[in-house]
Design a protein around this motif. Structure first.
Motif, short mmCIF file in Angstrom:
data_model
loop_
_atom_site.label_atom_id
_atom_site.label_comp_id
_atom_site.label_asym_id
_atom_site.label_seq_id
_atom_site.Cartn_x
_atom_site.Cartn_y
_atom_site.Cartn_z
N PHE A 38 -2.86 28.06 -7.57
CA PHE A 38 -2.56 29.24 -6.76
C PHE A 38 -3.71 29.54 -5.81
O PHE A 38 -3.50 29.74 -4.61
N ASN A 39 -4.92 29.53 -6.33
CA ASN A 39 -6.08 29.86 -5.48
C ASN A 39 -6.26 28.84 -4.37
O ASN A 39 -6.64 29.19 -3.26
N GLN A 42 -3.64 29.49 -1.80
CA GLN A 42 -3.87 30.76 -1.09
C GLN A 42 -5.10 30.70 -0.21
O GLN A 42 -5.66 31.74 0.15
N GLY A 43 -5.55 29.54 0.12
CA GLY A 43 -6.68 29.45 1.05
C GLY A 43 -7.97 29.88 0.41
O GLY A 43 -8.76 30.58 1.03
N GLY A 44 -8.19 29.44 -0.83
CA GLY A 44 -9.43 29.80 -1.52
C GLY A 44 -10.63 29.16 -0.85
O GLY A 44 -10.51 28.54 0.21
N ARG A 45 -11.76 29.25 -1.48
CA ARG A 45 -13.00 28.80 -0.88
C ARG A 45 -12.94 27.34 -0.45
O ARG A 45 -12.48 26.48 -1.19
N GLN A 47 -11.18 25.82 1.46
CA GLN A 47 -9.86 25.23 1.62
C GLN A 47 -9.48 25.24 3.08
O GLN A 47 -9.60 26.26 3.75
N ARG A 48 -8.99 24.12 3.55
CA ARG A 48 -8.49 24.11 4.91
C ARG A 48 -7.14 24.77 4.96
O ARG A 48 -6.75 25.36 5.95
N LEU A 49 -6.45 24.66 3.86
CA LEU A 49 -5.06 25.10 3.87
C LEU A 49 -4.94 26.60 3.71
O LEU A 49 -5.89 27.32 3.59
N GLY A 50 -3.76 27.01 3.64
CA GLY A 50 -3.40 28.37 3.38
C GLY A 50 -1.90 28.37 3.47
O GLY A 50 -1.32 28.80 4.46
N PHE A 52 0.70 30.14 2.18
CA PHE A 52 0.63 31.38 1.42
C PHE A 52 1.89 31.73 0.66
O PHE A 52 1.95 32.76 0.04
N ARG B 411 -6.39 36.00 -8.51
CA ARG B 411 -7.47 35.57 -7.64
C ARG B 411 -8.73 36.28 -8.12
O ARG B 411 -8.69 37.47 -8.45
N ASN B 421 -16.66 33.49 3.60
CA ASN B 421 -15.75 32.37 3.82
C ASN B 421 -14.78 32.68 4.97
O ASN B 421 -14.58 31.86 5.86
N ARG B 426 -13.08 30.38 8.09
CA ARG B 426 -11.65 30.37 8.39
C ARG B 426 -11.32 30.96 9.75
O ARG B 426 -10.53 30.39 10.50
N ARG B 429 -12.28 28.80 12.76
CA ARG B 429 -11.42 27.62 12.78
C ARG B 429 -10.02 27.98 13.28
O ARG B 429 -9.45 27.27 14.11
#
Lengths: 218, 618
Positions: A38-39, A42-45, A47-50, A52, B411, B421, B426, B429
């Protein structure tokens, strides 16, 4: 050259589209619905992704402590040794006065013998159709007796009969408040000087002072 | 002015200087407003236009920020029209011009010839307060419908379900007998009809006024482009149309595909926010401000807090917000700016026909920021976070979910790491990505460049604000022009673009997001330094004592200059609470911008103004 921008744009979409599958592959066998997964989703530290999307109701995002939705009234734990289930509200009326849409109604309790007001509400209503979830009542309650809830799934089939919450519907045990807001409730307890209601603590302090005095006098 | 010794003494203060100059020029017509807590000049209505012209032409007050009326019922029984004028792009404090008119025959000259930006604001004052403006070319109701009985912002007007003049209502405590509002007869004495009204004689006013000046069917061929057969046509775009971002209507007169005239019609979401604000106590207004521009609730909060803090500062025991509170405020406001601009860019693409996919990519980072807001303020959009003298609560140590059920996903991150962060990784970017894919995209370039041009002098005249003003080459930003909070010590540039078209408004939003990230990066060390310091000055009171006076608190909202004009009579509730909403006033320029363009372009032009109907209609 015409067309390049469109291709570039489509490329972004394609990349996002493929990413969702790559994400799935990453968690193949490990289960997508874990806190770790999940983290990451969800675009955690770092992470390029997100991506959501949360697959509600199979999974839900746990709300933070300060999340506020429809207030509830704190009562003593029902298995407490003293005053089990006693409501913390003293019907001072500050929440009703501070409420911006004026959705709180309180009937102040009176002592049947003396006819004088007593620090307990006879009735307490909140019209949750009107409540705007601003949290001012909880913020300004001097007795930590009204708190904002985390339970946001309140849909019902008939708003005319279900959406005015009375005292019984609003009351929740103190342990519930401790469970949904461990840090805040601990801070509040520290400010009060103990885990009990402010008035109880005051009484206790008074009693102990009196005991000290008596001990000193004898 | 050399012969006037008084003027020499006051040269340090441009406003005092301007007032002295106006008093010298119009000795009979201009008086200083000497009421306690008030500022500016009171002008004889007969000379209002002359004084306004002098203020604009010789003194440089060329920008009418806010024009609104106050009803002093029982306090002199007059209406007072209040104009806040600024020097643009020079900056500095406002020259406040006031004009009074008796309540029973309220008439004032229109200043539309001096500041065309007064157009909608005077119509609003006419609609809600009932002041007639002589010389206004199009004086009709703007938020309410023609035929509405009464003027709701007058102090003696009562709304349906009226209960009491001011909150808190007595019926809530100690004998709070609950009822549902609808259960009370909605057709009781609170619904008023115009005098002599009978349903039998009633004919609705209808839409005719919107189509005035359109000679449908006459000389169509002569009007048409030679060689091309076109028709004149009135088209209603909206109120239910995805391009209008809400319930907003544009009555467009077309000649073929070309726009000849455009009239915005609004008020579908009107809820009389300002009347509610006068019923509320000062603090109770805070959560209501969230609901104006619901994308930017944090900065709405800040504007209102600034206005009330200004009033509080007139009192004896005022303490300004603590430094940590200011840092947190700016942090929130700048995050909000990024969110709002991302949203605006995403939905501009929607308006250009790229439905929802790019919009969703643009607002992805918003999720992280809203999660942060939720953890700090308790709500993702209706933050209700600022308080007079500070903020609601300090940042939590961790951004942490509290699971209640087995399928709750948690979270758990340290707040400052989480923020760092977002800010360092983010957001830059995401902005670069948007820039990379959109700026040179040929569809965006061809659809946006040279469309909806607003020249700088027109932008100032029409009181355009925010990105619309700055994309027209006017480097005016309230954060620099009249700094508030800790902006003076922060290092950032006022973004400005010079072509004034849709494309530049888009580019300007990208620039501004970059500047916001720059500000946010400077805030991170400040957050670490101030850790543990108080976040609110003085004690937290639910009924602060607000001294008598007036205040205009304005902030640079993502959509433009958001101003709150608050008048206090020393009581628990504001006597007057007015919102100068940027979305609403930016629409004044929509008609002129759209003229001569095609129908499809209107949608993009409207998208580039970036309106939010909650704020337009209030």
């Amino acid at each position: 050259m015409y067309g390049l921008g469109i291709l570039k744009g489509m490329g972004v979409t394609l990349k996002h589209f493929l990413d969702t599958y790559i994400e799935d592959l990453r968690f193949l066998g490990k289960g997508k619905r874990t806190d770790v997964a999940f983290n990451l989703r969800q675009g955690g530290r770092n992470q390029r992704l997100g991506l959501f999307t949360v697959e509600y109701p199979e999974e839900k995002i746990a709300v933070p402590e300060r999340f506020r939705f429809i207030p509830f009234l704190v009562i003593n734990n029902l298995d407490a040794e003293e005053d089990a289930g006693k409501i913390w509200c003293t019907s001072c009326g500050i929440c009703a006065k501070v409420c911006p849409p004026q959705c709180i109604w309180i009937v102040r309790g009176t002592d049947p013998e003396t006819g004088r007001p007593k620090p307990e509400p006879e009735e307490f209503y909140i019209d949750i159709d009107i409540c705007m979830n601003c949290g001012l009542c909880a913020e300004f309650c001097p007795f930590d007796a009204i708190k904002m809830d985390h339970d946001y799934e309140l849909a019902s089939y008939d708003r005319t009969t279900h959406h005015i919450f009375d005292k019984a519907r609003l009351s929740k045990e103190f342990r519930y408040w401790r469970s949904i807001a461990p840090t805040i409730s601990a801070e509040e307890a520290e400010a009060r000087g103990g885990w009990e209601h402010k008035d109880v603590l005051k009484e206790k302090a008074k009693a102990s002072r009196a005991a000290d005095k008596a001990a000193g006098a004898s | 002015m050399a012969e006037n010794p008084a003027a020499e003494v006051t040269t340090a203060n441009p406003v005092a200087e301007a007032i002295a100059a106006l008093k010298a020029q119009f000795p009979d017509a201009v008086v200083e407003d000497n009421r306690k807590g008030y500022a500016g000049i009171v002008v004889d209505p007969e000379k209002l236009v002359e004084v306004a012209t002098a203020a604009r032409d010789t003194l440089g007050y060329n920008y009418l920020s806010s024009a609104t009326a106050v009803d002093y019922l029982g306090k002199g029984d007059y209406f007072e029209m209040v104009y806040h004028t600024y020097r643009v792009p020079a900056g500095g404090p406002p020259l406040v011009i006031k004009a009074r008119t008796p309540r029973d025959r309220a008439t004032l000259p229109s200043v539309i010839s001096v500041w065309p930006g007064a157009d909608f604001q005077e119509r609003e004052a006419y609609d809600l307060m009932g002041i007639r403006f002589e010389g206004h070319p199009n004086l009709k109701r703007i938020l309410l419908w023609e035929g509405f009985d009464g003027h709701p912002l007058r102090k003696d007007w009562k709304e349906a379900y009226y209960e009491q003049d001011q909150k808190p209502f007595d019926s809530r405590w100690p004998q709070g007998r609950v009822y549902r509002a609808e259960e009370r007869n909605p057709y009781g004495k609170n619904v008023r009809y115009p005098e002599g009204f009978t349903l039998d004689d009633f004919t609705p006013v209808g839409e005719a006024p919107n189509y005035d000046g359109v000679d449908l069917g006459i000389n169509v061929q002569e009007m048409a482009t030679p060689g091309l057969k076109t028709d004149r046509l009135v088209v209603n775009l909206g109120p239910h149309h995805p391009s209008t971002h809400g319930v907003f209507r544009m009555v467009v007169t077309l000649n073929g595909e070309t726009v000849e005239d455009l009239q915005p019609v609004m008020g579908y979401l009107h809820r009389n926010h300002e009347k509610i604000g006068e019923r509320n106590t000062f603090l109770q207004n805070m959560p209501f401000t969230d609901r104006l521009d619901y994308i930017t609730s944090m900065s709405n909060n800040l504007g209102y807090a600034l206005a009330v803090e200004h009033l509080l500062s007139l009192g004896p025991r005022y303490q300004p917000p603590t430094y940590r509170a200011e840092v947190i405020r700016v942090l929130m406001v700048e995050l909000t700016r990024v969110v709002s601009h991302m949203w605006a860019i995403g939905f501009l693409l929607n308006d250009l026909g790229a439905f929802y996919t790019p919009a969703l990519y643009a607002i992805a980072e918003r999720e992280l920021i809203l999660d942060f807001f939720e953890a700090v303020a308790g709500s993702r959009m209706m933050c209700n976070y600022m308080r007079f003298g500070g903020v609601f609560k300090d940042l939590p140590e961790r951004i942490q979910g509290i699971p209640l059920l087995a399928n709750d996903r948690v979270r758990n991150e340290a707040t400052l790491d989480y923020l760092a962060n977002i800010i360092n990784e983010r957001l830059p970017r995401a902005i670069d990505e948007l820039d990379d894919y959109l700026t040179h995209n040929e569809i965006i370039v061809t659809r946006c460049q040279g469309v909806g041009i607003l020249p700088p002098e027109m932008a100032i005249a029409y009181s355009a604000a925010g990105p619309v003003l700055r994309a027209s080459g006017v480097p005016y930003d309230v954060r620099r022009a009249e700094p508030y909070s800790i902006y003076p010590e922060l290092d950032f540039d006022v973004a400005v673009r010079y072509n004034g078209d849709i494309y530049d408004r888009y580019l300007l939003r990208i620039d501004e997001m970059r500047q916001s990230v720059r500000i946010l990066k400077q805030l991170l060390p400040r957050l670490r330094e101030t850790e543990g310091q108080p976040i609110i000055s003085g004690s937290k009171a639910y009924s602060p004592r607000v001294p008598e006076g007036e205040a205009y608190g304005r902030v640079e909202n993502p959509k433009g200059e958001l101003g709150y004009y608050v008048v206090s009579d020393g009581g628990q509730n504001p006597w007057r609470y007015h919102v100068r909403s940027p979305s609403y006033i930016n629409l004044t320029a929509l008609g002129p911008m759209a003229k001569g363009h095609k129908v499809a372009d209107i949608v993009a032009i409207l998208g580039s103004i970036d309106i939010i109907l909650g704020e337009v209609d209030r």
